[in-house]
Scaffold this motif. Structure first.
Motif, PDB file in Angstrom:
ATOM      1  N   GLN A  11      12.830 -18.069  22.383  1.00  0.00           N
ATOM      2  CA  GLN A  11      13.839 -18.575  23.319  1.00  0.00           C
ATOM      3  C   GLN A  11      14.851 -19.433  22.549  1.00  0.00           C
ATOM      4  O   GLN A  11      14.500 -20.461  21.976  1.00  0.00           O
ATOM      5  CB  GLN A  11      13.176 -19.411  24.424  1.00  0.00           C
ATOM      6  N   TRP A  12      16.103 -19.026  22.565  1.00  0.00           N
ATOM      7  CA  TRP A  12      17.100 -19.723  21.759  1.00  0.00           C
ATOM      8  C   TRP A  12      17.328 -21.159  22.211  1.00  0.00           C
ATOM      9  O   TRP A  12      17.648 -22.023  21.403  1.00  0.00           O
ATOM     10  CB  TRP A  12      18.406 -18.938  21.696  1.00  0.00           C
ATOM     11  N   LEU A  46      21.175 -20.812   9.991  1.00  0.00           N
ATOM     12  CA  LEU A  46      22.556 -20.362   9.817  1.00  0.00           C
ATOM     13  C   LEU A  46      22.675 -18.850   9.962  1.00  0.00           C
ATOM     14  O   LEU A  46      23.762 -18.329  10.186  1.00  0.00           O
ATOM     15  CB  LEU A  46      23.093 -20.802   8.450  1.00  0.00           C
ATOM     16  N   GLY A  47      21.556 -18.148   9.841  1.00  0.00           N
ATOM     17  CA  GLY A  47      21.549 -16.697   9.994  1.00  0.00           C
ATOM     18  C   GLY A  47      20.903 -16.228  11.282  1.00  0.00           C
ATOM     19  O   GLY A  47      20.547 -15.052  11.410  1.00  0.00           O
ATOM     20  N   ASP A  48      20.739 -17.105  12.240  1.00  0.00           N
ATOM     21  CA  ASP A  48      20.117 -16.743  13.509  1.00  0.00           C
ATOM     22  C   ASP A  48      20.955 -15.689  14.229  1.00  0.00           C
ATOM     23  O   ASP A  48      22.173 -15.611  14.066  1.00  0.00           O
ATOM     24  CB  ASP A  48      19.990 -17.994  14.395  1.00  0.00           C
ATOM     25  N   SER A  49      20.311 -14.893  15.052  1.00  0.00           N
ATOM     26  CA  SER A  49      21.022 -13.841  15.786  1.00  0.00           C
ATOM     27  C   SER A  49      21.855 -14.395  16.942  1.00  0.00           C
ATOM     28  O   SER A  49      22.722 -13.698  17.464  1.00  0.00           O
ATOM     29  CB  SER A  49      20.028 -12.800  16.321  1.00  0.00           C
ATOM     30  N   VAL A  50      21.626 -15.636  17.328  1.00  0.00           N
ATOM     31  CA  VAL A  50      22.335 -16.243  18.452  1.00  0.00           C
ATOM     32  C   VAL A  50      23.419 -17.193  17.924  1.00  0.00           C
ATOM     33  O   VAL A  50      23.141 -18.097  17.130  1.00  0.00           O
ATOM     34  CB  VAL A  50      21.357 -17.013  19.367  1.00  0.00           C
ATOM     35  N   ARG A  54      23.499 -20.686  15.401  1.00  0.00           N
ATOM     36  CA  ARG A  54      24.235 -20.762  14.132  1.00  0.00           C
ATOM     37  C   ARG A  54      25.219 -21.927  14.143  1.00  0.00           C
ATOM     38  O   ARG A  54      25.334 -22.679  13.177  1.00  0.00           O
ATOM     39  CB  ARG A  54      24.971 -19.451  13.844  1.00  0.00           C
ATOM     40  N   ALA A  55      25.931 -22.101  15.255  1.00  0.00           N
ATOM     41  CA  ALA A  55      26.908 -23.182  15.365  1.00  0.00           C
ATOM     42  C   ALA A  55      26.230 -24.547  15.327  1.00  0.00           C
ATOM     43  O   ALA A  55      26.705 -25.470  14.648  1.00  0.00           O
ATOM     44  CB  ALA A  55      27.723 -23.024  16.651  1.00  0.00           C
ATOM     45  N   LEU A  91      29.134 -12.400  10.108  1.00  0.00           N
ATOM     46  CA  LEU A  91      28.700 -13.536  10.929  1.00  0.00           C
ATOM     47  C   LEU A  91      28.169 -14.667  10.060  1.00  0.00           C
ATOM     48  O   LEU A  91      28.392 -15.846  10.344  1.00  0.00           O
ATOM     49  CB  LEU A  91      27.633 -13.086  11.930  1.00  0.00           C
ATOM     50  N   TYR A  92      27.460 -14.318   8.997  1.00  0.00           N
ATOM     51  CA  TYR A  92      26.951 -15.327   8.067  1.00  0.00           C
ATOM     52  C   TYR A  92      28.117 -16.008   7.340  1.00  0.00           C
ATOM     53  O   TYR A  92      28.099 -17.217   7.124  1.00  0.00           O
ATOM     54  CB  TYR A  92      26.011 -14.701   7.042  1.00  0.00           C
TER      55      TYR A  92
END
Length: 184
Positions: A11-12, A46-50, A54-55, A91-92
């Motif tokens: 869960q993000w 920093l490489g999360d899918s959400v 990342r922010a 995205l990264y």
């Protein structure tokens, strides 16, 4: 162990809550504990899918630098972020540019890594992906108040000016906004 499990929760929003508490945990647990157990995780976020994760992770690096100091960040945070600037996933790269923009607020202008950080921001305006280019312009706008005038004149403003002829209208728009902030 519970922190690490929650930091990897599917869960993000749980991951986000942990990220927001990491600076406080870092201050309470100390640098040794943090280096051994949590430092790599902060880079992994920093490489999360959400995007929200990342922010938050990018913003978190600034807070961690405030807790442990610039010399610590120069070893544990800045080098891996700089590596992400050339990652194959756009995205990264975008996240790395934003992390650098946040770090510019706490890394002194005279620090040895500062020049490399500014070069990474400027490099973002030449990214092949328009979304990266306009986010680089937005990141420069964010970092602008923390950049000295000689750096702005020598590298940042020429790079932003070159964006005025970009084919993408969003790139042009955000470049113009960044120029407006950087010249005032």
């Amino acid at each position: 162990p519970a922190i690490i499990e929650l930091a990897e929760d599917k869960q993000w929003r749980v991951r986000q809550a942990i990220i927001e508490h990491i600076p406080l945990l870092a201050a309470q647990m100390g640098v040794t504990f943090f280096e051994e157990r949590l430092a790599k995780m902060c880079i992994t976020w920093l490489g999360d899918s959400v995007y929200t994760i990342r922010a938050a992770a990018a913003q978190n690096l600034k807070s961690l630098t405030e807790v442990f100091g610039v010399d610590w960040a120069a070893v544990y945070l800045i080098p891996p972020v700089m590596e992400l600037c050339s990652h194959s996933n756009y995205l990264y790269r975008m996240t790395a540019i934003w992390a650098i923009a946040h770090l510019c607020a706490v890394v002194p202008k005279e620090h040895v890594l500062r020049r490399e950080m500014v070069q990474a921001l400027v490099g973002g305006v030449k990214d092949p992906v328009p979304n990266c280019r306009f986010n680089a312009a937005k990141a420069i706008q964010h970092a602008g108040p923390h950049l000295d005038s000689s750096t702005l004149e020598a590298s940042v403003l020429p790079a932003l000016s070159a964006m005025s002829s970009d084919q993408d209208p969003d790139v042009k728009y955000f470049a113009a906004k960044a120029v407006a902030v950087c010249v005032h």
